[in-house]
Design a protein around this motif. Structure first.
Motif, short mmCIF file in Angstrom:
data_model
loop_
_atom_site.label_atom_id
_atom_site.label_comp_id
_atom_site.label_asym_id
_atom_site.label_seq_id
_atom_site.Cartn_x
_atom_site.Cartn_y
_atom_site.Cartn_z
N ALA A 40 32.50 -27.32 11.50
CA ALA A 40 32.21 -26.09 12.28
C ALA A 40 32.23 -25.94 13.26
CB ALA A 40 31.52 -25.33 11.12
N GLN A 41 31.53 -26.61 14.11
CA GLN A 41 31.38 -26.35 15.59
C GLN A 41 32.90 -26.87 16.48
OE1 GLN A 41 29.28 -25.49 17.22
NE2 GLN A 41 29.36 -25.40 18.74
N MET A 42 33.54 -28.04 15.40
CA MET A 42 34.75 -27.61 15.59
C MET A 42 35.77 -26.73 15.87
SD MET A 42 34.39 -31.10 17.48
CE MET A 42 36.79 -31.59 17.77
N GLY A 43 35.31 -26.22 14.92
CA GLY A 43 36.29 -25.01 13.78
C GLY A 43 36.24 -23.88 15.39
N VAL A 44 34.90 -24.06 15.97
CA VAL A 44 34.14 -22.98 16.81
C VAL A 44 35.02 -23.20 18.01
CG1 VAL A 44 31.65 -22.12 17.43
CG2 VAL A 44 31.93 -22.08 15.49
N VAL A 45 34.57 -24.27 18.59
CA VAL A 45 35.52 -24.52 19.56
C VAL A 45 37.47 -23.27 19.43
CG1 VAL A 45 36.24 -25.75 21.45
CG2 VAL A 45 33.52 -26.43 20.01
N GLY A 46 37.20 -23.93 18.56
CA GLY A 46 38.88 -23.68 18.19
C GLY A 46 39.39 -22.24 19.04
N LEU A 47 38.73 -21.87 18.11
CA LEU A 47 38.13 -20.45 17.84
C LEU A 47 37.94 -19.70 19.49
CD1 LEU A 47 37.93 -17.34 16.36
CD2 LEU A 47 35.74 -17.54 16.23
N ALA A 48 37.00 -20.01 20.33
CA ALA A 48 37.13 -20.09 21.47
C ALA A 48 38.10 -20.04 22.51
CB ALA A 48 35.51 -20.77 22.51
N SER A 49 38.48 -21.34 21.89
CA SER A 49 39.66 -21.61 23.13
C SER A 49 41.30 -20.24 23.10
CB SER A 49 40.84 -22.59 22.67
OG SER A 49 40.83 -23.07 21.47
N THR A 50 40.94 -20.12 21.88
CA THR A 50 41.90 -18.60 21.84
C THR A 50 41.89 -17.40 23.17
OG1 THR A 50 40.61 -17.42 20.64
CG2 THR A 50 42.11 -18.97 19.40
N ALA A 51 40.67 -17.40 23.75
CA ALA A 51 40.09 -16.55 24.90
C ALA A 51 41.00 -17.04 26.04
CB ALA A 51 38.71 -16.39 25.16
N VAL A 52 41.05 -18.06 26.24
CA VAL A 52 42.05 -18.66 27.66
C VAL A 52 43.25 -18.07 27.28
CG1 VAL A 52 42.71 -20.67 29.05
CG2 VAL A 52 40.73 -20.67 27.30
N ALA A 53 44.07 -18.16 26.34
CA ALA A 53 45.71 -17.61 26.17
C ALA A 53 45.54 -16.26 26.34
CB ALA A 53 46.22 -18.54 24.93
N ASP A 54 44.79 -15.67 25.05
CA ASP A 54 44.62 -14.52 25.45
C ASP A 54 43.58 -13.32 25.65
OD1 ASP A 54 45.47 -11.83 24.38
OD2 ASP A 54 46.06 -12.13 22.33
N PRO A 55 42.90 -13.27 26.47
CA PRO A 55 41.35 -13.09 26.86
C PRO A 55 40.93 -11.81 26.17
CG PRO A 55 42.58 -13.74 29.06
CD PRO A 55 43.80 -13.86 28.06
N GLY A 56 42.03 -10.96 26.10
CA GLY A 56 41.72 -9.27 25.71
C GLY A 56 42.51 -8.78 24.48
N GLY A 57 42.61 -10.67 22.98
CA GLY A 57 42.90 -10.04 22.46
C GLY A 57 41.80 -9.71 21.62
N THR A 58 42.32 -9.86 19.98
CA THR A 58 41.00 -9.52 19.20
C THR A 58 40.21 -11.14 18.76
OG1 THR A 58 42.19 -7.88 18.15
CG2 THR A 58 40.75 -9.12 16.25
N LEU A 59 40.91 -12.03 18.91
CA LEU A 59 40.25 -13.40 19.00
C LEU A 59 39.25 -13.72 19.36
CD1 LEU A 59 43.72 -15.30 16.42
CD2 LEU A 59 41.17 -14.57 15.22
N ALA A 60 40.10 -13.38 20.89
CA ALA A 60 38.90 -14.02 21.94
C ALA A 60 37.47 -12.78 21.63
CB ALA A 60 39.98 -13.22 23.68
N MET A 61 37.55 -12.12 21.33
CA MET A 61 36.46 -10.59 21.30
C MET A 61 35.90 -11.35 20.08
SD MET A 61 36.28 -8.57 24.28
CE MET A 61 38.01 -8.13 25.09
N THR A 62 36.74 -11.53 19.02
CA THR A 62 35.66 -12.25 17.56
C THR A 62 35.11 -13.04 18.56
OG1 THR A 62 36.88 -11.63 16.55
CG2 THR A 62 35.62 -12.93 15.20
N ALA A 63 35.61 -14.38 19.48
CA ALA A 63 34.71 -16.02 20.08
C ALA A 63 33.69 -15.08 21.29
CB ALA A 63 36.11 -16.20 20.68
#
Length: 402
Positions: free
Chosen positions: A314-337
């Motif tokens: 699950a932690q690997m999945g969490v890191v994958g979620l956090a990596s979306t904040a790099v490509a799109d810092p203001g996106g919905t997934l980034a805010m969720t992360a």
């Protein structure tokens, strides 16, 4: 509350001293450095051997002024282009049978190609692939040698090329900061996953030899959990300080150009390193408190491995979620992360590399600290009820009538 903190500090000091002043901790510190040092040592030796075996070498059949001019031209060009950009040259005096000498140099002399004929009628002989690969560089050396002959064998003084940076394009800055963000997330993930898992085996060991029951009889269970978290965190920070110091010394000693070329984060290197340390602390506490809760429920190492595997995945999945904040810092997934507690340190570290504002990090630290306190409280309560069989019993939804 003060009593819990005092007891937690006593337990933390006891665990930290017992861990640091042991031979296994020295092995723990040196262990990751040995394979890295061995890899660098053998890599350096291997790269030198590979260069000697694969770098092209051209045998030059020439004597007198031609040999001297060709050698001088190769030296002058190597100073500008680099030695690796040009083939190595070895010189041999002309013999009566030029064909036999050429075959001998190719077969026994270790040369990839043979140059003969001097500067006026040069002829390059060798395999077709080597001729296509090194023909241009040999021609460049010969042109430089003929120019030196025309100038009286005196090379003109080099003209220094002045360079002055006037800024970088915004896209270049964004890409460099994105690289820094991903590197920070990767380093944070590796350190957390390696160091937080030690909490599981530590608690299992003390449960097996009944030390945990003695501690639980003397201090609150919350203090035990907090103390063990603080002790293992301090031990991890000690190891990171040693590894980071060794890596910094090696970087500036062996690759100073690489250190200067590192892309700077948006908040600057001092603030980024400080935030990275704090986010490691929060990430370690979040994951470590969860691992402590798992270790409190398990009775054997096999149970620990069975229970911790889903958490690790699950932690690997969490890191994958956090990596979306790099490509799109203001996106919905980034805010969720950023809002999800276990991915928040990774996402906020990426934000520190890409955005200069510091106030969001203060909010993130407070939010993560609340989750750490809640997890410790829940884990301690379950340990008290399910393992120690103490505390108030849970109320049943439907009471049985008499």
């Amino acid at each position: 509350m003060n009593q819990i903190l005092r007891a937690a500090l006593v337990i933390a000091r006891r665990d930290y001293v017992a861990s640091v002043w042991s031979r296994t901790f020295l092995l723990f510190l040196v262990g990751p450095l040995l394979p890295i040092a061995a890899g660098l040592f053998f890599g350096t030796i291997g790269s030198g051997s590979d260069r000697q075996a694969t770098h092209p070498r051209v045998a030059v059949i020439a004597a007198g002024q031609d040999a001297r001019l060709i050698g001088t031209a190769r030296h002058a060009l190597a100073a500008r282009l680099g030695a690796d950009a040009l083939p190595d040259l070895s010189f041999a005096s002309p013999e009566r049978d030029a064909e036999r000498q050429t075959r001998a140099l190719l077969r026994e002399g270790g040369a990839f190609a043979v140059l003969r004929g001097g500067l006026d009628k040069p002829l390059l002989l060798g395999p077709r692939g080597q001729l296509a690969e090194n023909g241009r560089t040999v021609a460049l050396i010969l042109d430089q040698a003929r120019m030196l002959r025309a100038l009286g064998a005196a090379a003109p003084p080099p003209v220094p090329l002045m360079a002055r940076a006037i800024g970088a394009a915004p896209r270049d800055d964004a890409q460099a900061r994105m690289l820094t963000a991903r590197m920070g997330q990767l380093l944070l993930m590796l350190l957390t996953m390696i160091l937080a898992g030690m909490l599981l085996s530590n608690l299992i060991e003390e449960k097996s030899n009944k030390v945990i029951e003695v501690l639980a009889a003397a201090v609150p269970v919350d203090a035990i959990f907090i103390g063990k978290l603080l002790a293992m965190l301090a031990m991890s920070l000690t190891g990171i300080a040693v590894w980071g110091g060794a890596a910094t010394v090696a970087l500036f000693a062996f690759a100073p150009q690489a250190a200067a070329a590192l892309p700077a984060p948006a908040v600057g290197w001092p603030a980024f390193l400080m935030l990275g340390t704090l986010y490691f602390v929060m990430c370690y506490l979040l994951l470590g408190s969860l691992f402590l809760g798992i270790g409190a429920q398990a009775a054997t190492v096999r149970e620990v491995q069975t229970l911790s595997m889903p958490v690790t995945m699950a932690q690997m999945g969490v890191v994958g979620l956090a990596s979306t904040a790099v490509a799109d810092p203001g996106g919905t997934l980034a805010m969720t992360a950023m809002a999800f507690p276990w991915s928040s340190p990774f996402a906020m570290l990426a934000r520190a590399a890409q955005a200069p504002q510091l106030w969001p990090h203060l909010l993130a630290f407070g939010w993560q600290a609340l989750w750490v306190a809640a997890i410790i409280r829940i884990a301690a309560g379950r340990f008290r009820r399910l393992v120690l069989k103490s505390g108030a019993p849970r109320k049943r939804l439907f009471a049985r009538g008499r």
